[in-house]
Design a protein around this motif. Structure first.
Motif, mmCIF file in Angstrom:
data_model
loop_
_atom_site.group_PDB
_atom_site.id
_atom_site.type_symbol
_atom_site.label_atom_id
_atom_site.label_comp_id
_atom_site.label_asym_id
_atom_site.label_seq_id
_atom_site.Cartn_x
_atom_site.Cartn_y
_atom_site.Cartn_z
ATOM 1 N N TYR A 56 1.191 -1.251 0.075
ATOM 2 C CA TYR A 56 0.146 -0.197 0.317
ATOM 3 C C TYR A 56 0.746 1.051 -0.079
ATOM 4 O O TYR A 56 -0.093 2.886 -0.095
ATOM 5 C CB TYR A 56 -0.905 -0.343 1.287
ATOM 6 N N VAL A 57 2.083 1.645 0.533
ATOM 7 C CA VAL A 57 2.736 2.740 0.147
ATOM 8 C C VAL A 57 3.353 2.598 -0.498
ATOM 9 O O VAL A 57 3.524 3.739 -1.389
ATOM 10 C CB VAL A 57 4.292 2.318 1.574
ATOM 11 N N PHE A 58 3.431 1.057 -1.947
ATOM 12 C CA PHE A 58 4.013 1.791 -3.104
ATOM 13 C C PHE A 58 2.714 1.798 -3.830
ATOM 14 O O PHE A 58 3.334 2.778 -4.456
ATOM 15 C CB PHE A 58 4.022 0.829 -3.414
ATOM 16 N N PHE A 59 1.420 1.319 -3.406
ATOM 17 C CA PHE A 59 0.052 2.568 -4.020
ATOM 18 C C PHE A 59 0.271 3.680 -3.906
ATOM 19 O O PHE A 59 -0.331 4.208 -4.928
ATOM 20 C CB PHE A 59 -0.926 1.619 -3.629
ATOM 21 N N ALA A 60 0.551 3.563 -2.446
ATOM 22 C CA ALA A 60 0.336 5.681 -2.333
ATOM 23 C C ALA A 60 1.311 6.072 -2.880
ATOM 24 O O ALA A 60 1.449 7.461 -3.295
ATOM 25 C CB ALA A 60 0.677 6.006 -0.862
ATOM 26 N N TYR A 61 2.817 6.357 -3.124
ATOM 27 C CA TYR A 61 3.613 6.723 -4.225
ATOM 28 C C TYR A 61 3.649 6.188 -5.392
ATOM 29 O O TYR A 61 4.524 7.504 -5.907
ATOM 30 C CB TYR A 61 4.826 6.833 -2.728
ATOM 31 N N TYR B 219 6.357 4.195 -12.258
ATOM 32 C CA TYR B 219 5.898 3.221 -12.412
ATOM 33 C C TYR B 219 5.674 1.530 -11.982
ATOM 34 O O TYR B 219 5.326 0.856 -11.248
ATOM 35 C CB TYR B 219 5.844 2.238 -13.923
ATOM 36 N N TRP B 220 7.407 1.924 -11.460
ATOM 37 C CA TRP B 220 7.920 0.724 -10.956
ATOM 38 C C TRP B 220 7.352 -0.261 -9.606
ATOM 39 O O TRP B 220 7.442 -1.447 -9.282
ATOM 40 C CB TRP B 220 9.672 0.512 -10.873
ATOM 41 N N MET B 221 7.159 1.236 -8.970
ATOM 42 C CA MET B 221 6.240 1.591 -7.887
ATOM 43 C C MET B 221 4.811 0.684 -7.780
ATOM 44 O O MET B 221 4.339 -0.627 -6.749
ATOM 45 C CB MET B 221 6.192 2.047 -7.075
#
Length: 439
Positions: A297-302, A309-311
């Motif tokens: 969810y941190v990856f999705f948030a930022y 896009y890699w996140m």
């Protein structure tokens, strides 16, 4: 004259194996064909709010709660499993097609609710049909069950290739699923006979819901695991309900196809599960699964569809760890903890708690939160995704502090971990009844 080579006693015929594999492929193709993109469809075509989208997704939980009654009262006692499977999918095909014609959420909701009440029991039925034909399920089932994950992936890739998300034609996903459900409904009557196993027996509500396993909750560590399983499903609901809408609003092309990377990662991490459980132990394996939830969810948030896009991709790929390291490992832990007497009841109870109670609560929580962060051009996804990340983080911390890992788990877990490939996707409370151990 050379005598014909005898078939090994542990083998099943090629014909039966192919039938079971096709059954699994269609079973999960039907689900993946519409479930992943439903949020985007409801938002774009029916102008549904996030709260309404969550209501549509919590039909999965209501179907999971209803599943043991349908299986226990019908398939177990009166009719062959393959015939019940066929009837449910034929009726489901009609409901899916009907859902594609609805123009308002108010009309859509009762149809999809009816469909999920019919569909969720079929998850247990396909497993029941499979296991009854196998002489060595630990070795034979994984190769059959993996076709289900492939079916889900193919559905997502098909949606991407046909550009239904980009062209706002997602009503077609329900029609595609309806056709596949119709095919599976007819095909089910050609599956090997699977007669009822408890004909003439009376099953109580307590038996159907696995409530006889409630005594296991007297153990503090298992109680911590049980409550953590419910709590971690709250952030899981955010992923199931809103990831496709999020990716489309971010401008990700062929979002449904991209999301299928999550199912691909499930297969990879399932292969690693037996080794990791032995080396890390139950507590560390479960903790890694919950940590992956928070990190996703941190990856999705930022993340974004541009330079970051890699996140987004890593957040999707982490789904394999999120699901396998917690749900599959948790099923193995439950199996070993419950022992032979309460094995089926314990699996039914934990699955009812997660896919029934946990995701239901998560859906009710996620919708209003997403509605809270509506913007002029979509949603403030950074604020939205931080919330499930925090929830997952809190559950992780409490779990690590309160759960006590028994050293004996490390020496006894390997035998059960050999069958983890059975469950790369959602399961229902009655699934364990026909498992050799493990959804």
């Amino acid at each position: 004259m050379t005598a014909p080579t005898a078939q090994p006693p542990s083998a099943i015929s090629t014909s039966i194996r192919l039938k079971l594999s096709l059954m699994m492929f269609l079973q999960f193709f039907v689900w993946g064909a519409w479930f992943v993109t439903m949020a985007t469809y409801l938002d774009n075509s029916l102008e549904a709010s996030a709260s309404q989208i969550s209501l549509a997704y919590l039909t999965q939980s209501l179907g999971a709660i209803a599943a043991p009654f349908i299986i226990g009262l019908i398939a177990d006692q009166f009719f062959s499993a393959q015939k019940v499977l066929g009837i449910l999918h034929l009726a489901g095909a009609a409901l899916l097609f009907w859902a594609s014609t609805m123009s308002t959420f108010t009309a859509f909701f009762p149809v999809i609710l009816g469909y999920m009440i019919l569909y969720m029991p079929t998850l247990a039925l396909v497993n029941s049909v499979s296991f009854r034909q196998m002489t060595n399920p630990e070795r034979q089932f994984p190769a059959v069950r993996v076709l289900g994950t492939i079916g889900w992936i193919v559905a997502g890739v098909t949606i991407g290739l046909l550009a239904w998300e980009r062209d706002e034609q997602l009503a077609q996903t329900f029609r595609m699923a309806a056709i596949a459900s119709l095919i599976l409904g007819v095909f089910s009557f050609l599956l090997p006979a699977t007669p009822p196993t408890r004909r003439g027996e009376k099953a109580s509500v307590r038996d159907l819901l696995g409530l006889e396993a409630l005594g296991l909750l007297k153990n503090r560590s298992y109680l911590v695991f049980f409550l953590s399983s419910i709590a971690i499903c709250i952030p899981l609901a955010f992923y199931y309900n809103f990831t496709n809408l999020f990716l489309n609003e971010q401008g990700v092309r062929s979002a449904a196809a991209v999301q299928s990377l999550g199912q691909a990662s499930e297969v990879l991490f399932l292969l690693l599960m037996p080794f990791l459980l032995v080396r890390l132990g139950v507590k560390m394996t479960l903790a890694i699964g919950m940590a992956a939830w928070a990190l996703r969810y941190v990856f999705f948030a930022y993340g974004d569809a541009g330079s970051l896009y890699w996140m987004l991709l890593l957040g999707i790929i982490l789904h394999g760890i999120c699901y396998d390291f917690f749900f599959v490992a948790g099923q193995i832990y439950t199996d070993k903890f419950a022992g032979e007497r309460f094995r089926s009841a314990a699996q039914g109870l934990i699955t009812l708690a997660t896919y029934g109670v946990g995701i239901l609560i998560g859906s009710l929580v996620a919708g209003p939160i997403v509605d809270r962060f509506v913007t002029a051009d979509g949603h403030d996804w950074t604020q939205i995704w931080i919330i499930p990340a925090i929830i997952a983080g809190v559950v992780l911390v409490l779990f690590v502090i309160l759960f006590k890992d028994q050293r004996s788990d490390r020496t006894t877990i390997l035998d059960a971990s050999k069958v983890t490939l059975e469950a790369p996707g959602p399961v229902t409370p009655r699934d364990e009844r026909r498992r050799p151990e493990t959804a």
